[in-house]
Design an enzyme around this catalytic site. Structure first.
Site, short mmCIF file in Angstrom:
data_model
loop_
_atom_site.label_atom_id
_atom_site.label_comp_id
_atom_site.label_asym_id
_atom_site.label_seq_id
_atom_site.Cartn_x
_atom_site.Cartn_y
_atom_site.Cartn_z
N HIS A 6 0.82 -1.22 0.00
CA HIS A 6 0.00 0.00 0.00
C HIS A 6 0.85 1.27 0.00
O HIS A 6 1.91 1.33 0.62
CB HIS A 6 -0.94 0.01 1.20
CG HIS A 6 -0.23 -0.02 2.54
ND1 HIS A 6 0.23 1.10 3.16
CD2 HIS A 6 0.10 -1.06 3.35
CE1 HIS A 6 0.80 0.79 4.31
NE2 HIS A 6 0.73 -0.53 4.45
N ASP A 7 0.38 2.25 -0.76
CA ASP A 7 0.98 3.60 -0.80
C ASP A 7 2.37 3.63 -1.41
O ASP A 7 3.09 4.62 -1.28
CB ASP A 7 1.02 4.24 0.60
CG ASP A 7 -0.36 4.31 1.24
OD1 ASP A 7 -1.19 5.09 0.75
OD2 ASP A 7 -0.61 3.58 2.22
N GLY A 53 5.00 -0.89 3.01
CA GLY A 53 4.21 0.25 2.59
C GLY A 53 5.03 1.51 2.43
O GLY A 53 6.10 1.67 3.02
#
Length: 285
Positions: free
Chosen positions: A129-130, A147
């Site tokens: 994520h991200d 992340g």
């Protein structure tokens, strides 16, 4: 139907599940047993070969290809995530191989996981994520990243490397196979080792991309000024950094390295081990 129109028609295999609301461009091919969620946008010429799952607020760029059992835009592996409508974007021409997982962003992060154009992500890699991957990045088999990782254009991450969350990998940097990267890698840097250490610059990329010998020689001198063989025994890093800024800051690639070092960082920089500085002194000459 004219031949040109037929060539651009979208094909959805009877076993594929495309949710109402999904937006499909021209010439899209969705193969057997694929699943496409209601908030997905698939641009022209995308191919999902088979058993591909695309979910969330996800956009697949034109001409990108997805191989069996990869998943794109699934919920992040973050216990703080509560189902917020975060996003995932894949650039044009990117290839995602078998069993790759690319998760959408989080509300506590940037809200976006982004992969650039003409990226190659090989089998079993994980983009968390991200994360933000630039253009023409190559991620080799079994690479995993935490992340919020940033990987800039033209970087190469070799097989089974592990990248700690919030790490930045600079432009055209090289991360060696099975390296554990806990801190930022400068642009054009080359790192290696179980706990990654800086071993020099990515000379092969520089030569292959037309950088002239005199500029490579200047970059080598800047690197050895910043990281001399005697390490920190002579001057602190801040003094060496200012020396490089004064003597070599007119070189655009050296300035790129300096700007990267000056930028905010959560993880600090990967540094060389002393034995690697002797290697760096001879390479790139």
């Amino acid at each position: 139907m004219h031949a040109a129109e037929e060539a651009r028609s979208t094909v959805v295999h009877p076993t594929a599940l495309v949710a109402p609301g999904a937006r499909l461009g021209q010439g899209v091919v969705i193969g057997p047993w694929c699943s496409v969620g209601p908030d997905v946008t698939i641009e022209d010429g995308v191919e999902l070969i088979s058993h591909v799952v695309v979910d969330g607020h996800t956009r697949l760029g034109a001409g990108s290809r997805y191989f069996p059992f990869c998943t794109v835009g699934m919920a992040p592996q973050d216990l703080k995530y509560k189902g917020e409508p975060t996003r995932c974007e894949i650039g044009a021409g990117t290839v995602v191989r078998e069993h790759v997982t690319i998760h959408r962003g989080t509300a506590t992060g940037s809200g976006l996981t982004k992969v650039g154009q003409n990226v190659l992500i090989m089998a079993n890699a994980h983009v968390a994520h991200d994360c933000v991957l630039g253009d023409r990045v190559i991620i080799v088999n079994n690479v995993v990243m935490g992340g919020h990782v940033t990987i800039e254009d033209d970087a190469r991450i070799m097989g089974s490397a592990a990248i700690h969350q919030f790490v930045r990998i600079g432009h055209a940097a090289l991360v060696g196979g099975v390296a554990g990267v806990e801190a930022d890698v400068i642009p054009y840097g080359s790192v290696l080792g179980n706990r990654a250490r800086l071993i020099g610059l990515h000379w092969i990329w520089l030569r292959r991309n037309g950088v002239q010998s005199d500029e490579i020689h200047r970059m080598r001198k800047a690197f050895l000024t910043l990281y001399p063989k005697n390490g920190c025994a002579e001057d602190p890093f801040s003094v060496r950094l200012e020396r490089v800024r004064t003597e070599f800051g007119d070189n655009p690639r050296v300035r790129e390295i300096l700007d990267f070092i000056d930028a905010p960082s959560r993880r600090g920089l990967v540094r060389p081990a002393r034995q690697d500085l002797e290697r760096a002194e001879t390479e790139g000459a």
